[in-house]
Design a protein around this motif. Structure first.
Motif, short mmCIF file in Angstrom:
data_model
loop_
_atom_site.label_atom_id
_atom_site.label_comp_id
_atom_site.label_asym_id
_atom_site.label_seq_id
_atom_site.Cartn_x
_atom_site.Cartn_y
_atom_site.Cartn_z
N LEU A 212 22.51 7.32 19.15
CA LEU A 212 23.29 7.48 20.37
C LEU A 212 24.38 8.50 20.09
CD1 LEU A 212 23.69 3.71 21.40
CD2 LEU A 212 21.92 5.31 22.12
N PHE A 213 24.34 9.62 20.81
CA PHE A 213 25.31 10.71 20.61
C PHE A 213 26.43 10.58 21.62
CE2 PHE A 213 23.40 14.10 17.83
CZ PHE A 213 22.28 13.37 17.42
N PHE A 214 27.63 10.25 21.15
CA PHE A 214 28.77 10.07 22.06
C PHE A 214 29.71 11.27 21.99
CE2 PHE A 214 27.38 5.72 21.22
CZ PHE A 214 27.30 5.23 22.52
N GLU A 215 30.30 11.58 23.14
CA GLU A 215 31.30 12.66 23.18
C GLU A 215 32.48 12.28 22.27
OE1 GLU A 215 30.63 15.29 24.66
OE2 GLU A 215 29.34 14.87 26.38
N ALA A 286 30.64 3.50 26.52
CA ALA A 286 30.68 4.91 26.98
C ALA A 286 29.24 5.40 27.14
CB ALA A 286 31.43 5.79 25.98
N GLN A 287 29.07 6.32 28.07
CA GLN A 287 27.74 6.87 28.31
C GLN A 287 27.40 7.90 27.24
OE1 GLN A 287 25.73 5.59 30.54
NE2 GLN A 287 24.13 7.00 29.84
N PRO A 288 26.29 7.71 26.50
CA PRO A 288 25.94 8.74 25.51
C PRO A 288 25.62 10.07 26.18
CG PRO A 288 24.64 6.73 25.18
CD PRO A 288 25.35 6.59 26.49
N ALA A 289 25.97 11.17 25.51
CA ALA A 289 25.61 12.50 26.02
C ALA A 289 24.13 12.78 25.78
CB ALA A 289 26.45 13.57 25.31
N ALA A 290 23.58 12.11 24.77
CA ALA A 290 22.15 12.23 24.46
C ALA A 290 21.76 11.01 23.66
CB ALA A 290 21.88 13.50 23.66
N GLU A 291 20.51 10.62 23.74
CA GLU A 291 20.09 9.48 22.94
C GLU A 291 18.60 9.46 22.69
OE1 GLU A 291 21.10 6.03 25.70
OE2 GLU A 291 19.03 5.58 25.10
N MET A 292 18.25 8.79 21.62
CA MET A 292 16.85 8.52 21.30
C MET A 292 16.82 7.09 20.79
SD MET A 292 14.35 8.16 18.82
CE MET A 292 15.29 8.44 17.36
N VAL A 293 16.19 6.22 21.54
CA VAL A 293 16.03 4.84 21.09
C VAL A 293 14.54 4.55 21.17
CG1 VAL A 293 16.54 2.40 21.58
CG2 VAL A 293 18.33 4.13 21.89
N ALA A 294 13.95 4.19 20.06
CA ALA A 294 12.50 4.01 20.06
C ALA A 294 12.06 3.11 18.92
CB ALA A 294 11.82 5.37 19.92
N PRO A 295 10.97 2.36 19.16
CA PRO A 295 10.39 1.62 18.03
C PRO A 295 9.74 2.61 17.08
CG PRO A 295 9.35 1.01 20.14
CD PRO A 295 10.22 2.20 20.40
#
Ligand SMILES: Cc1cc2nc3c(=O)[nH]c(=O)nc-3n(C[C@H](O)[C@H](O)[C@H](O)COP(=O)(O)OP(=O)(O)OC[C@H]3O[C@@H](n4cnc5c(N)ncnc54)[C@H](O)[C@@H]3O)c2cc1C
Length: 457
Positions: A212-215, A286-295
């Protein structure tokens, strides 16, 4: 007879010496800031080779460097005029699925170990970059995604086959040479050369991974949330906040590549719906600026950063322990973490609570069970022309963090210029380690490491 001809006569594995075609590659370690010229690199293929190398180095009065995965940032796996024992070919992994254990060669990398263990749905705590050696990482501690659930890598070692400073071989375990077994688990490479580790292997197969990429503007709130979340987070959770420039990955908006973010790196080794709720907890802050969540398979998560960290970069690191992530420390992280100079560099704030703190502090030589955080300030960059600026970033960060840190730093993250901090780095275990060092290596043959001087008689 020169040391190199006598080495060549004896070894089953190859011996590489100056002038040989492979010498320039064989002499280098992972950190290319280290530029040493050993007398010989013994590419050992067996315990007998390792014994011979130890005896020959002693007889020749040469420094002995021991190389597992070669990732030591201070470059302890090489040395000018030294005999290097390179264990890379001793990399077997034999899994006993029924007993959930594995026998692992002292030169194996986590990539090999994880891959083999994954065939049986098993894994033990290892590092977050798969090219790192099992040997050095385990002997110094072993911090990784599964540490909160299963302890450090060294907490999962059941026994070790060790070549001692006199060239003899022993097995160290709770019942055989228990003093040596204690010292190996946290004392680094000070006590002998481990040719085989026996590990316990808990189950871990398909995990839920999250990036999770946060500002940076949200970083203080996310770090405060992480601090309270992690204090009693479920043990299925292993993860850490990191300062990181965004690499060009498919889920990063093109115009945000190379921007700096606070990234929450997560591994959830449990029911995926419960894991999704954990990820949502961060998004609710906070809303992530970008994310990757995956099994994904655990072994894949362990290789996720590999692409950013090829062999051959320049490395300068500092290690910090902290018992708390205070608001003041967060402010320092913000100030310096936001200036991470390049995409390869990073700062990881590893929580080392949970199962790590279940183990009594005198049960192994790992001397910092009371620290809740192990922070690494990892300067990594390709061009030696940038050394000064990158080293300055690490040093300034480290200096400003000092008032908010506990004494000492994790020996596996510490830098070569940290020898004066060795006592603090080994923490409460130092005196007992020095005593055992005197018993097993009184002449300090194994000194190319975060070195423990043998206690005086
Ligand atoms: C990119 C990168 C990522 C990392 N990630 C993590 C992480 O997630 N978690 C973590 O805890 N650490 C991590 N580390 C730190 C790592 O634990 C240390 O660099 C460790 O020393 C690497 O072990 P190695 O065997 O690869 O190194 P080497 O340079 O081969 O060895 C390091 C030290 O251990 C000794 N040694 C190695 N193998 C043996 C053996 N079989 N018997 C006796 N002595 C031995 C060596 O003599 C030397 O003193 C990382 C390092 C790098 C560079």
């Amino acid at each position: 007879m020169t040391v190199t001809t006598s080495l060549r006569d004896r070894f089953a594995g190859s011996v590489v010496v100056p002038g040989d075609p492979g010498y320039d590659d064989a002499r280098r370690v992972y950190n290319f800031m280290i530029d040493k010229f050993p007398a010989a690199i013994v590419q050992a293929t067996s315990t007998a080779d390792v014994q011979d190398a130890v005896r020959q180095a002693r007889a020749a009065g040469r420094d002995l460097a021991v190389r597992g995965g070669g990732h030591s940032v201070p470059g302890f796996g090489t040395g000018d005029d030294a005999i290097v024992v390179d264990l890379a070919a001793i990399n077997h992994v034999r899994v006993d699925a029924e007993n959930r254990t594995a026998r692992v060669g002292g030169g194996a990398t986590w990539a090999t170990f994880n891959e083999k263990a994954a065939e049986y749905g098993l894994a033990t705590t290892g590092g977050v970059v798969s090219s790192t050696g099992v040997g050095g990482l385990t002997l110094g501690g072993g911090i990784g995604y599964l540490a909160r659930a299963h302890g450090l890598s060294l907490d999962n070692v059941l026994s070790a086959e060790v070549v001692l400073a006199d060239g003899s071989v022993v097995t160290a375990s709770e019942t055989e040479h228990p003093d040596l077994f204690w010292a190996l688990r946290g004392g680094g490479g000070n006590f002998g050369i481990v040719t085989v580790f026996e590990f316990r292997l808990p189950p871990a197969s398909e995990i839920l991974a999250g990036l999770l990429f946060f500002e940076l503007a949200d970083a203080p709130e996310i770090l405060r949330y992480f601090r309270s979340f992690i204090a009693d987070a479920p043990r299925e959770y292993g993860g850490f906040p990191a300062f990181q420039k965004a690499p060009p990955l498919p889920f990063i908006p093109e115009d945000r590549v190379d921007d700096t973010f606070l990234v929450v790196v997560s591994c959830w080794n449990g029911d995926h719906e419960a894991g999704e709720r954990i990820m949502q907890g961060f998004r609710d802050v906070a809303q992530p600026a970008a994310e990757m969540v995956a099994p994904m398979p655990y072994a894949v998560l362990n290789g996720l950063f590999d692409g950013l960290l090829p062999r051959g970069l320049q490395h300068y690191w500092k290690a910090v322990y902290a018992t708390d992530l205070t608001d003041e420390a967060i402010a320092v992280h913000l100030e310096h973490g936001s200036k991470v100079p390049i995409v390869n560099s990073t700062v990881h704030l590893y929580p080392i609570n949970g199962a790590v703190q279940d183990v009594p502090s005198d049960a192994t030589a790992f001397g910092h069970r009371d620290a809740a955080w192990a922070v690494v300030l990892a300067g990594m960059w390709p061009d030696p022309a940038d050394n000064e600026a990158n080293i300055k970033w690490v040093k300034d960060y480290y200096a400003d963090l000092a008032p908010h840190s506990a004494p000492g730093g994790y020996i596996n993250f510490a830098s070569g210029d940290d020898q004066s901090k060795v006592r603090d780095n080994f923490g409460v275990s130092y005196d007992r380690l020095a005593e055992i060092k005197r018993r097993y290596d009184p002449d300090n043959l194994f000194h190319l490491n975060q070195n423990i001087a043998p206690a005086a008689e």
